[in-house]
Design a protein around this motif. Structure first.
Motif, PDB file in Angstrom:
ATOM      1  N   GLU A   1       0.843  -1.215   0.000  1.00 46.79           N
ATOM      2  CA  GLU A   1       0.000   0.000   0.000  1.00 46.79           C
ATOM      3  C   GLU A   1       0.866   1.249   0.000  1.00 46.79           C
ATOM      4  OE1 GLU A   1      -0.883  -1.717   3.646  1.00 46.79           O
ATOM      5  OE2 GLU A   1      -0.802  -3.243   2.082  1.00 46.79           O
ATOM      6  N   GLN A   2       1.894   1.215   0.839  1.00 51.36           N
ATOM      7  CA  GLN A   2       2.767   2.396   0.946  1.00 51.36           C
ATOM      8  C   GLN A   2       3.892   2.378  -0.088  1.00 51.36           C
ATOM      9  OE1 GLN A   2       4.368   2.627   4.923  1.00 51.36           O
ATOM     10  NE2 GLN A   2       2.388   2.351   5.901  1.00 51.36           N
ATOM     11  N   GLU A   3       4.057   1.236  -0.762  1.00 54.64           N
ATOM     12  CA  GLU A   3       5.186   1.025  -1.687  1.00 54.64           C
ATOM     13  C   GLU A   3       6.510   1.370  -1.000  1.00 54.64           C
ATOM     14  OE1 GLU A   3       4.267   2.891  -5.455  1.00 54.64           O
ATOM     15  OE2 GLU A   3       3.068   1.114  -5.934  1.00 54.64           O
ATOM     16  N   LYS A   4       6.662   0.746   0.183  1.00 57.32           N
ATOM     17  CA  LYS A   4       7.878   0.975   0.956  1.00 57.32           C
ATOM     18  C   LYS A   4       8.454  -0.355   1.435  1.00 57.32           C
ATOM     19  CE  LYS A   4       6.956   5.589   2.670  1.00 57.32           C
ATOM     20  NZ  LYS A   4       6.239   6.350   3.689  1.00 57.32           N
ATOM     21  N   LEU A   5       9.779  -0.373   1.598  1.00 59.93           N
ATOM     22  CA  LEU A   5      10.461  -1.563   2.104  1.00 59.93           C
ATOM     23  C   LEU A   5      10.960  -1.267   3.520  1.00 59.93           C
ATOM     24  CD1 LEU A   5      11.540  -4.434   1.205  1.00 59.93           C
ATOM     25  CD2 LEU A   5      13.707  -3.292   0.742  1.00 59.93           C
ATOM     26  N   TYR A   6      10.499  -2.067   4.479  1.00 56.95           N
ATOM     27  CA  TYR A   6      10.900  -1.874   5.867  1.00 56.95           C
ATOM     28  C   TYR A   6      11.811  -3.019   6.304  1.00 56.95           C
ATOM     29  CZ  TYR A   6       7.219   1.650   6.409  1.00 56.95           C
ATOM     30  OH  TYR A   6       6.438   2.769   6.300  1.00 56.95           O
ATOM     31  N   VAL A   7      12.962  -2.694   6.842  1.00 62.48           N
ATOM     32  CA  VAL A   7      13.889  -3.723   7.328  1.00 62.48           C
ATOM     33  C   VAL A   7      13.626  -3.918   8.819  1.00 62.48           C
ATOM     34  CG1 VAL A   7      16.277  -4.467   7.468  1.00 62.48           C
ATOM     35  CG2 VAL A   7      15.558  -2.955   5.612  1.00 62.48           C
ATOM     36  N   PHE A   8      13.418  -5.169   9.204  1.00 65.79           N
ATOM     37  CA  PHE A   8      12.976  -5.450  10.570  1.00 65.79           C
ATOM     38  C   PHE A   8      14.148  -5.631  11.538  1.00 65.79           C
ATOM     39  CE2 PHE A   8      10.744  -8.226  13.795  1.00 65.79           C
ATOM     40  CZ  PHE A   8       9.884  -7.234  14.239  1.00 65.79           C
ATOM     41  N   ARG A   9      14.174  -4.799  12.555  1.00 63.97           N
ATOM     42  CA  ARG A   9      15.115  -4.862  13.678  1.00 63.97           C
ATOM     43  C   ARG A   9      16.580  -5.025  13.210  1.00 63.97           C
ATOM     44  NH1 ARG A   9      12.272  -7.647  18.817  1.00 63.97           N
ATOM     45  NH2 ARG A   9      13.719  -6.237  19.824  1.00 63.97           N
ATOM     46  N   LEU A  10      16.906  -4.143  12.294  1.00 61.29           N
ATOM     47  CA  LEU A  10      18.213  -4.185  11.623  1.00 61.29           C
ATOM     48  C   LEU A  10      19.389  -4.162  12.600  1.00 61.29           C
ATOM     49  CD1 LEU A  10      19.782  -4.013   8.938  1.00 61.29           C
ATOM     50  CD2 LEU A  10      19.313  -1.568   8.884  1.00 61.29           C
ATOM     51  N   LYS A  11      19.375  -3.178  13.498  1.00 55.20           N
ATOM     52  CA  LYS A  11      20.531  -3.026  14.396  1.00 55.20           C
ATOM     53  C   LYS A  11      20.655  -4.220  15.347  1.00 55.20           C
ATOM     54  CE  LYS A  11      22.701   0.240  17.465  1.00 55.20           C
ATOM     55  NZ  LYS A  11      22.086   0.734  18.696  1.00 55.20           N
TER      56      LYS A  11
ATOM     57  N   LEU B   1       7.016   1.241  14.775  1.00 50.73           N
ATOM     58  CA  LEU B   1       7.837   1.700  13.648  1.00 50.73           C
ATOM     59  C   LEU B   1       9.319   1.816  14.002  1.00 50.73           C
ATOM     60  CD1 LEU B   1       5.765   4.312  11.633  1.00 50.73           C
ATOM     61  CD2 LEU B   1       6.803   2.195  10.805  1.00 50.73           C
ATOM     62  N   HIS B   2       9.612   1.899  15.320  1.00 49.31           N
ATOM     63  CA  HIS B   2      11.034   1.962  15.714  1.00 49.31           C
ATOM     64  C   HIS B   2      11.749   0.639  15.419  1.00 49.31           C
ATOM     65  CE1 HIS B   2       8.972   0.235  19.180  1.00 49.31           C
ATOM     66  NE2 HIS B   2      10.129  -0.252  19.583  1.00 49.31           N
ATOM     67  N   TRP B   3      10.994  -0.430  15.141  1.00 52.33           N
ATOM     68  CA  TRP B   3      11.606  -1.714  14.749  1.00 52.33           C
ATOM     69  C   TRP B   3      11.820  -1.803  13.232  1.00 52.33           C
ATOM     70  CZ3 TRP B   3       8.070  -5.618  17.876  1.00 52.33           C
ATOM     71  CH2 TRP B   3       8.531  -5.692  19.198  1.00 52.33           C
ATOM     72  N   CYS B   4      11.252  -0.851  12.514  1.00 54.44           N
ATOM     73  CA  CYS B   4      11.229  -0.947  11.044  1.00 54.44           C
ATOM     74  C   CYS B   4      12.054   0.178  10.446  1.00 54.44           C
ATOM     75  CB  CYS B   4       9.791  -0.828  10.540  1.00 54.44           C
ATOM     76  SG  CYS B   4       8.669  -2.049  11.257  1.00 54.44           S
ATOM     77  N   THR B   5      13.129  -0.174   9.764  1.00 56.00           N
ATOM     78  CA  THR B   5      13.955   0.856   9.127  1.00 56.00           C
ATOM     79  C   THR B   5      13.546   0.951   7.664  1.00 56.00           C
ATOM     80  OG1 THR B   5      15.760   0.239  10.598  1.00 56.00           O
ATOM     81  CG2 THR B   5      16.337   1.589   8.687  1.00 56.00           C
ATOM     82  N   LEU B   6      13.190   2.164   7.277  1.00 57.28           N
ATOM     83  CA  LEU B   6      12.760   2.385   5.902  1.00 57.28           C
ATOM     84  C   LEU B   6      13.975   2.353   4.976  1.00 57.28           C
ATOM     85  CD1 LEU B   6      10.303   3.105   4.186  1.00 57.28           C
ATOM     86  CD2 LEU B   6      10.770   5.515   4.677  1.00 57.28           C
ATOM     87  N   ALA B   7      13.882   1.532   3.912  1.00 60.07           N
ATOM     88  CA  ALA B   7      15.003   1.446   2.961  1.00 60.07           C
ATOM     89  C   ALA B   7      14.596   2.128   1.669  1.00 60.07           C
ATOM     90  CB  ALA B   7      15.336  -0.019   2.699  1.00 60.07           C
ATOM     91  N   SER B   8      15.517   2.844   1.086  1.00 60.74           N
ATOM     92  CA  SER B   8      15.247   3.441  -0.219  1.00 60.74           C
ATOM     93  C   SER B   8      15.298   2.324  -1.260  1.00 60.74           C
ATOM     94  CB  SER B   8      16.317   4.494  -0.514  1.00 60.74           C
ATOM     95  OG  SER B   8      16.456   4.637  -1.900  1.00 60.74           O
TER      96      SER B   8
END
Ligand code: PMP
Length: 312
Positions: free
Chosen positions: A42-52, A297-304
């Motif tokens: 829906e948002q056309e976004k890629l979220y990376v989960f708990r990256l750090k 959302l603090h667990w999800c890092t938005l990736a370009s």
């Protein structure tokens, strides 16, 4: 094009190679991670989960294996985001960081005498296990590696021979996944997932002293269950027969997400279908990892993902 980051430079994945004498290829002297990028259509976004958190566990494993990684968890996270920007995936992906004894020397058993390599690359990855059906599991004849043999709390390459033997045995016998017991016969975990059971409205999962990999998904599910459903999780040793008598059972892991278990050793768990609590947790978990719940959302890092097509 898919890019890799290898020993300080970005290059096409197809060009990231090692030689046949590489130490890690012979002895499993490596540490890896599995990280997911989850596509939100829906948002056309890629979220990376708990990256750090993944990179923190990675660096802990590297410390034990005496592999020097010349980057902090923050730096590894930003290298990963750079890689995703270059590769431009707009779908569910899996990111594989791998640190290894890259020296091409055979018959050296001292970690401190060997040089280190690092590679990170993304690959497309949809569902690992069927998420819409209840998995058929079996108890493995292989026991989970003990902490006294190889540290089981980090993703050390050689450790995974244990998981791979169990998964192979289970699938050749027609099951979807293996559940490994500790040497003492307590439930430890799946071949690549942590395990939970639901009993009288409570969640129970093996404790870290039962040789589990302390999963990041396990931790997320414990928190989501508590915050959103008011369900506490008890972390304690579990017997195999408790699983047979559970109301519901499910597996958690980065690749497996939250996979319902319908039977173990051909014994139905509950009515053999996906349990109500499992279904609700699965729904919440998917909303969390796809960045749909602002609280997490603090667990999800938005990736370009607009493929910068950067030059090397
Ligand atoms: N146990 C094992 C053996 C695994 O390989 C994994 C996958 N990394 C897990 C549990 C689940 O860990 P996580 O949720 O951090 O992916």
């Amino acid at each position: 094009m898919t890019y890799a980051f290898m020993n300080g430079e970005f290059l096409p994945l197809a060009e990231a190679k090692v030689g046949v004498m590489t130490h890690a290829l012979h002895y499993g002297t490596s540490v890896f991670e599995g990280i997911r990028g989850n596509w939100n259509p829906e948002q056309e976004k890629l979220y990376v989960f708990r990256l750090k958190e993944h990179y923190e566990r990675f660096l802990q494993g590297c410390k034990i294996m005496r592999i020097k990684v010349p980057h902090t968890a923050e730096e590894l996270s930003s290298i990963t985001l750079d890689l995703l920007g270059r590769s431009g995936y707009q779908q569910d992906i899996y990111i594989r960081p791998l640190a290894f004894k890259g020296e091409e020397r055979v018959a050296i058993l001292k970690l401190q005498d060997l040089s280190d390599s690092l590679v990170i690359f993304p690959i497309p990855l949809g569902a690992y296990l069927d998420l819409d059906a209840a998995a058929r599991c079996c108890t493995s004849s292989w026991r989970r590696m003990e902490d006294t043999m190889i540290p089981p709390r980090n993703k050390i390459g050689g450790l995974y021979v244990n998981s791979i033997l169990a998964k192979t045995e289970a699938t050749l016998a027609g099951f979807d996944e293996a559940i490994l017991l500790t040497n003492e016969g307590y439930v430890s975990e799946g071949a690549g997932e942590n395990i939970f059971m639901v009993m009288n409205g409570k969640l129970i999962t093996p404790s870290v002293s039962d040789n589990i990999l302390a999963g990041i998904t396990r931790d997320a599910v414990i928190r989501i269950a508590k915050n959103e459903l008011g369900l506490e999780t008890m972390e304690r040793s579990m017997r195999r027969s408790e699983l047979y008598n559970a109301d519901e059972c499910f597996l958690t892991g980065t690749a497996a997400h939250l996979t319902p278990v319908g039977s173990i050793d051909n014994i139905e768990i509950g009515d053999g279908e996906i349990g109500q609590i499992t279904k609700e947790l699965q729904r919440l978990y998917f909303d969390v990892i796809r960045g749909r719940i602002p609280k997490y959302l603090h667990w999800c890092t938005l990736a370009s993902t607009t493929a910068a097509k950067a030059s090397r």
